[in-house]
Write an enzyme that holds these catalytic residues in place. Sequence first.
Site, PDB file in Angstrom:
ATOM      1  N   ASP A  83      52.615  73.277  46.528  1.00  0.00           N
ATOM      2  CA  ASP A  83      52.656  74.676  46.105  1.00  0.00           C
ATOM      3  C   ASP A  83      54.098  75.161  46.146  1.00  0.00           C
ATOM      4  O   ASP A  83      54.903  74.679  46.943  1.00  0.00           O
ATOM      5  CB  ASP A  83      51.791  75.556  47.014  1.00  0.00           C
ATOM      6  N   LYS A 164      41.150  75.906  37.709  1.00  0.00           N
ATOM      7  CA  LYS A 164      40.804  77.295  37.409  1.00  0.00           C
ATOM      8  C   LYS A 164      41.378  77.738  36.066  1.00  0.00           C
ATOM      9  O   LYS A 164      42.487  77.358  35.690  1.00  0.00           O
ATOM     10  CB  LYS A 164      41.339  78.226  38.502  1.00  0.00           C
TER      11      LYS A 164
END
Length: 206
Positions: A83, A164
């Site tokens: 991330d 997503k």
Amino acid sequence: MISKKKSNSSNRWLSEHFQDQYVKEAKKQKIRSRSWFKLEEIDKNNRLFKPGMNVLDLGSSPGGWSQYAAKKIGKKGYILACDILPMKKIKGVDFFQGDFCNKKTLNLILTNLSNVNLNLIMSDMAPNITGCSSIDMPRIIEICKTVFTISDHVLSRNGVVLVKSFQGEGFNEFFAQMKNLFSKIKICKPKTSRSRSREIFMLATR
């Protein structure tokens, strides 16, 4: 100066957030984020995880999905998480900070997974939301494209991608393109998603 409309919207979101049953439950169970429950629901319906699996978590911070995956795959499994934001250590998870859309970070991912039989790539990442669909949709689709591109390089045969996206302009066309690249692909809409949310998840099998 922050507009009154934006301020009211932010206040409403904060109020809903702290009243959310899954936010409360996450705090009670010491789970890092309410997204843990979304992955749990998708897993129960699709049996994503098995002990000893190898998993790549893209856009992992604060770590809800990695936390859930680590619990499911056990000590013999492997999780690599990435991330742009920092993430507190999770037992059984290797994490490095960087933007996986950046070539340098992507090369690090590929190097770390060069000898790994990768079973699952998962991404709960979303762009910074503007509220303008004509901006947000291209951004989320670009993230999805990057995730699927990474899968081309590291995902094993019969491996799975969970990523997503949002419902909106351009999604149906993108989904149709992905149908030609995977043996199976479907859309999941967890009940644990907020009722007003446009988020959906694509679940694809190589």
